[in-house]
Design an enzyme around this catalytic site. Sequence first.
Site, PDB file in Angstrom:
ATOM      1  N   SER A  92       0.776  -1.354   0.023  1.00  0.00           N
ATOM      2  CA  SER A  92      -0.124   0.031   0.172  1.00  0.00           C
ATOM      3  C   SER A  92       0.752   1.105  -0.076  1.00  0.00           C
ATOM      4  O   SER A  92       0.158   2.461  -0.197  1.00  0.00           O
ATOM      5  CB  SER A  92      -0.835  -0.041   1.223  1.00  0.00           C
ATOM      6  OG  SER A  92      -1.917  -0.813   1.038  1.00  0.00           O
ATOM      7  N   LYS A  95       0.023   3.771  -2.844  1.00  0.00           N
ATOM      8  CA  LYS A  95      -0.945   4.685  -2.654  1.00  0.00           C
ATOM      9  C   LYS A  95      -0.403   6.030  -2.636  1.00  0.00           C
ATOM     10  O   LYS A  95      -1.086   6.973  -2.912  1.00  0.00           O
ATOM     11  CB  LYS A  95      -1.795   4.098  -1.415  1.00  0.00           C
ATOM     12  CG  LYS A  95      -2.827   3.068  -1.680  1.00  0.00           C
ATOM     13  CD  LYS A  95      -3.475   2.827  -0.314  1.00  0.00           C
ATOM     14  CE  LYS A  95      -4.716   1.818  -0.443  1.00  0.00           C
ATOM     15  NZ  LYS A  95      -4.028   0.194  -0.465  1.00  0.00           N
ATOM     16  N   SER A 150      -6.278   2.651   4.687  1.00  0.00           N
ATOM     17  CA  SER A 150      -5.557   1.854   3.332  1.00  0.00           C
ATOM     18  C   SER A 150      -6.618   1.343   2.691  1.00  0.00           C
ATOM     19  O   SER A 150      -6.745   0.325   2.094  1.00  0.00           O
ATOM     20  CB  SER A 150      -4.405   1.080   4.011  1.00  0.00           C
ATOM     21  OG  SER A 150      -3.598   0.983   2.811  1.00  0.00           O
TER      22      SER A 150
END
Length: 436
Positions: A92, A95, A150
């Site tokens: 993640s 991101k 997340s």
Amino acid sequence: MQQRSHHVRGAAAAGAVAALVVAAATPAAVAQDAAAVVGGERLGRPAVQVAPQAGAPALPAELTGRSWLVADATTGDVLAARNAHVPLPPASTLKMLFADTVLPKLDRSLEHKVAPAELANLGAGSSLVGIKENLPYRVEDLWRGVFLSSGNDAVHVLAHMNGGLAQTVAQMQDRAVALQARDTHVVSPEGYDQEGQVSSAYDLTLFARAGLRNKDFRAYCSTRTARFPGGVDKTTGQRTAFDIANTDRLLGKYPGLIGVKNGYTTGAGATFTGAAERGGRTLLVTVMHPESQSKVYDEAASLLDWGFAAAGKVEPVGHLVEEPVASASAEAGAGATGVVPHAIRQADHALGPAGWTTLALCGALALWTAGRARTRRLRPRQRPAAVEAYPVPLAFTRTGATALGGSTAVGGRGRRRAARAVRATVVSARRRLRSR
């Protein structure tokens, strides 16, 4: 709590990529040509890179991360690194690139009604913030879902608002290229384990540094808790809400920590990129795939401690490259990718009648000026019966509908009148040009 994606096929493929990369991390395989290594030749070497001067503290004794880097966010000096350019699954932390790419394109106050298709094809075990289909959400709430929880569901909704998953992935890859993040290959926008999806400690640090220059990015990643819209109470008919907390375990615990993003998947292991400020100095740190999930925070914190103590006592072993000016200028405009962002298409309510009137006058003036310039360039015998009217790059909507599925915002009638006036002005200008 960190992201918990457990897609078996994707994880196995990503794990295989990581294993091959690490197995190949020999001087012959990892060391790059000096001129080709982004940030400096030493960052292409596989071993720990540090250049201590007199009085410099020793690096932390137990650093198990396969790849890590600590740098000064202001100067770009890399203070120390290990395998900075080795490509590994990012989880993640990718991101950050998603946010840096998409966040400037969407109006934070825009409301969007989530369609069922926007929540389809989320990977098994994806971390979710809890978005419900057929309900409206503000863009700013969706971003909190991305940074705090997340949430892959929030990423997918925002990506659809940006034109779709494929377009968003392509834009993220373009953004990585613009930032000179050459180790990054984007396959999915949220960082979910996918075959071939990789980044590096160096690239993730570039993404964090670029993102933190956006005040909204900085605000979201530093938010510890927030209220997130829930479903509709069947008894009262009112919209509910619930609390969400940032899964970054250092936020609020490590002194001066700003953010930025943590991640975890079975293929990537634990990943973390953080920024902290102390004594007027801001440091960036990235740690990828330590021996155990919990160590990612301990090792990031120890590297930050070392960085603050070592600042001014070590020679830089490389530098974080700056985004080329031409690239930064292109990204600043909505037309950088040739696509009109969703927020601009649906948020015409952001401009009042005065704004539309100004656009109309500017459009008419542009048409008149272009026509005059072309007419003067033509000799009398070559002057055609009608001069071509140059199009004005303005997009008009027929109504004042918002992204809430077509409901008209307050003041929509005035905006429609203003829009009609704009079209009439442009049409009139074109007719005058043709009559010349």
